[in-house]
Structures are given as C-alpha cells and as structure tokens.
Motif scaffolding. Structure first.
Motif, short mmCIF file in Angstrom:
data_model
loop_
_atom_site.label_atom_id
_atom_site.label_comp_id
_atom_site.label_asym_id
_atom_site.label_seq_id
_atom_site.Cartn_x
_atom_site.Cartn_y
_atom_site.Cartn_z
N GLN A 152 -2.38 4.29 -14.22
CA GLN A 152 -1.57 4.04 -13.03
C GLN A 152 -0.73 2.78 -13.21
OE1 GLN A 152 -1.29 5.84 -10.23
NE2 GLN A 152 -2.83 7.35 -10.78
N PRO A 153 0.54 2.81 -12.79
CA PRO A 153 1.31 1.58 -12.74
C PRO A 153 0.86 0.73 -11.56
CG PRO A 153 2.59 3.39 -11.84
CD PRO A 153 1.31 3.99 -12.34
N VAL A 154 0.87 -0.57 -11.72
CA VAL A 154 0.53 -1.49 -10.64
C VAL A 154 1.58 -2.59 -10.62
CG1 VAL A 154 -1.20 -3.01 -9.61
CG2 VAL A 154 -1.93 -1.05 -11.01
N SER A 155 2.21 -2.79 -9.48
CA SER A 155 3.19 -3.86 -9.30
C SER A 155 2.63 -4.91 -8.38
CB SER A 155 4.48 -3.29 -8.72
OG SER A 155 5.10 -2.41 -9.62
N PRO A 156 3.10 -6.15 -8.49
CA PRO A 156 2.66 -7.19 -7.56
C PRO A 156 2.88 -6.74 -6.11
CG PRO A 156 3.93 -8.16 -9.34
CD PRO A 156 4.06 -6.67 -9.49
N GLY A 157 1.85 -6.90 -5.28
CA GLY A 157 1.94 -6.51 -3.88
C GLY A 157 1.41 -5.14 -3.57
N ASP A 158 1.20 -4.29 -4.59
CA ASP A 158 0.55 -3.00 -4.34
C ASP A 158 -0.86 -3.25 -3.80
OD1 ASP A 158 2.78 -1.73 -5.32
OD2 ASP A 158 1.85 -1.07 -7.21
N LEU A 159 -1.35 -2.30 -3.02
CA LEU A 159 -2.68 -2.44 -2.42
C LEU A 159 -3.74 -1.82 -3.32
CD1 LEU A 159 -4.51 -3.15 0.03
CD2 LEU A 159 -3.98 -0.87 0.93
N LEU A 160 -4.81 -2.58 -3.58
CA LEU A 160 -5.96 -2.08 -4.32
C LEU A 160 -7.11 -1.83 -3.35
CD1 LEU A 160 -5.97 -1.84 -7.52
CD2 LEU A 160 -4.22 -3.35 -6.59
N VAL A 161 -7.72 -0.65 -3.44
CA VAL A 161 -8.89 -0.31 -2.64
C VAL A 161 -9.96 0.19 -3.61
CG1 VAL A 161 -9.83 1.13 -0.78
CG2 VAL A 161 -7.43 0.37 -0.69
N ALA A 162 -11.14 -0.43 -3.60
CA ALA A 162 -12.16 -0.06 -4.58
C ALA A 162 -13.55 -0.11 -3.95
CB ALA A 162 -12.11 -1.01 -5.78
N ASP A 163 -14.38 0.82 -4.38
CA ASP A 163 -15.80 0.86 -3.99
C ASP A 163 -16.54 1.57 -5.11
OD1 ASP A 163 -15.31 3.61 -3.59
OD2 ASP A 163 -14.96 3.34 -1.45
N GLU A 164 -17.75 2.03 -4.86
CA GLU A 164 -18.54 2.60 -5.95
C GLU A 164 -17.99 3.91 -6.50
OE1 GLU A 164 -22.96 1.41 -6.12
OE2 GLU A 164 -22.57 1.79 -3.99
N ASN A 165 -16.99 4.50 -5.83
CA ASN A 165 -16.34 5.70 -6.35
C ASN A 165 -15.27 5.37 -7.39
OD1 ASN A 165 -17.45 7.89 -4.47
ND2 ASN A 165 -16.74 6.32 -3.05
N GLY A 166 -14.70 4.16 -7.33
CA GLY A 166 -13.65 3.78 -8.25
C GLY A 166 -12.57 2.96 -7.56
N VAL A 167 -11.40 2.91 -8.18
CA VAL A 167 -10.30 2.05 -7.74
C VAL A 167 -9.06 2.90 -7.49
CG1 VAL A 167 -8.88 0.04 -8.30
CG2 VAL A 167 -11.21 0.21 -9.22
N VAL A 168 -8.42 2.68 -6.33
CA VAL A 168 -7.20 3.40 -5.97
C VAL A 168 -6.08 2.39 -5.74
CG1 VAL A 168 -6.13 5.01 -4.33
CG2 VAL A 168 -8.55 5.25 -4.92
N VAL A 169 -4.86 2.76 -6.17
CA VAL A 169 -3.68 1.92 -6.01
C VAL A 169 -2.74 2.57 -5.00
CG1 VAL A 169 -1.72 0.84 -7.16
CG2 VAL A 169 -3.86 1.22 -8.42
N VAL A 170 -2.36 1.81 -3.97
CA VAL A 170 -1.38 2.26 -2.98
C VAL A 170 -0.09 1.48 -3.22
CG1 VAL A 170 -0.85 2.54 -0.54
CG2 VAL A 170 -3.24 2.67 -1.32
N PRO A 171 1.00 2.14 -3.62
CA PRO A 171 2.26 1.41 -3.80
C PRO A 171 2.64 0.64 -2.54
CG PRO A 171 2.43 3.64 -4.68
CD PRO A 171 1.12 3.58 -3.94
#
Length: 208
Positions: A152-171
């Motif tokens: 996944q691409p990640v840019s400064p300011g994107d939202l990271l949400v993570a728990d025991e299932n893994g990590v998700v990136v919200v643009p």
C-alpha cells in the motif's frame, strides 16, 4: 479546526470498537490493508492516527529519530525500511522518545526489538519482524515523503488504523467519507447480529 482534524477526533472515539480495522477495510471496499505480515508486537495493541512517514537508508536509525522529533502528538510513525528485517528500526529508546512526543504508535515495514519493554510501556507497534540486532547510524534517510509498504502507498497525513487483525490505510482525502461509512457499517452490524443467526442473512452483500 480543519475538517480532517474534526474527523480524526471523531474517528478516535471509535478505537475502542472491537475489530475496527475490519470495518474500516469494509468501508474502503474491502481493501486498504497492509499485507498479513504486519502484526502487533504485543497482544491487544491498537492504534489510530495520521501518518508521519520515514524512509530509512540502509540500517540507519537516524531518520526514525528525525521523524519522532517532527511528529505532532497523536501521529503514527510509518517506517519504510525497504524490507530490511535483520536490523531493528524500533526499540525501547525510540518508544520512550515517542511517548515523550505523545505519539499514537508506530507501523514498521521491517523489524523492531525490545518487545518486553514495548509491552510494559503499552506503546502500540506493528511490524513485519523482530530481531535483537539494532540499527546503526550511517546515512539518515527521509521524513514526510511518500512511502510504500505492505502493498500500500502511504502519504503523510493518511490515516492508519490497526488492531490484532492488521493495519489499514485510509487516504487523507477519504477520511471524512470513510468515517461516515464506518459508523453506518457498525450500526448495521450491531442490528444484524442482534436479530439473526441465519447463515443466509449473515452473508456479505454480493455473495450468493
């Protein structure tokens, strides 16, 4: 306060929801997750916050400390180590520095160490490996540049949400819209699970 700042504050209220990363992925069209190699360093870790990105150089830790120093409170440090897993880019010292800056956590496309200390300090870290080898100074790297990790691409300011299932990136441009969808999905899920155990009704939409 900007619209995204308000949305982030509202999103943080949802961090206590079980399996929030799954709902966020659903809201993104069942996507947005880093690959399955990203795991919490200690059980029960959760994080949510905007990305401050770091691209490391070799096994150098300098840019990680630069990123911590530049990161606003509530940020998540996202470290792209180009797949290096035989040197750690996070440990107790970086954790204590991050706690001093009131960061929300770290996501590392690479390894960390000092896992007992991280668990004791309750600092959320998600990484693709663990090794005793410490990174060494030698070239700095870059801070707040676009990176890519876990597919996944990640840019400064994107939202990271993570728990025991893994990590998700919200643009960043989709944070408000995703928040609205997540709220609706959580409510629909609660209502559905409260009224039925029928497997036909519990199938996701689009499954026949």
């Amino acid at each position: 306060m900007s619209e995204n700042s308000e949305a982030l504050d509202e999103f943080r209220v949802l961090l206590g929801e079980d399996d929030l990363s799954c709902t966020v992925s659903d809201a993104l069209g069942r996507g947005g997750a880093l690959d399955a190699g990203f795991r919490p360093v200690w059980p029960g870790a959760r994080l949510l916050g905007p990305a401050v990105t770091v691209r490391t150089f070799g096994t150098d830790l300098s840019a990680v400390f630069d990123g911590i120093a530049a990161a606003p409170a509530g940020s998540v440090l996202v470290i792209d180590s180009h797949g290096v897993v035989n040197s750690a880019f996070w440990g107790e010292r970086t954790t204590r520095a991050a706690l001093g800056r009131r960061l929300a956590g770290a996501v590392i496309g690479g390894a960390c160490r000092d896992v007992v200390a991280l668990k004791r300090l309750k600092f959320p870290v998600f990484s693709t490996g663990v090794t005793p080898n410490a990174g060494l100074p030698g070239g700095r790297g870059e801070v707040n540049v676009p990176v890519a990790l876990g597919g996944q691409p990640v840019s400064p300011g994107d939202l990271l949400v993570a728990d025991e299932n893994g990590v998700v990136v919200v643009p960043m441009s989709q944070i408000r819209d995703t928040l609205t969808k997540v709220r609706a999905l959580l409510q629909a899920e609660r209502e559905l699970l409260a009224r039925t155990t029928d497997p036909a009704l519990l199938q996701p939409e689009g499954v026949s």
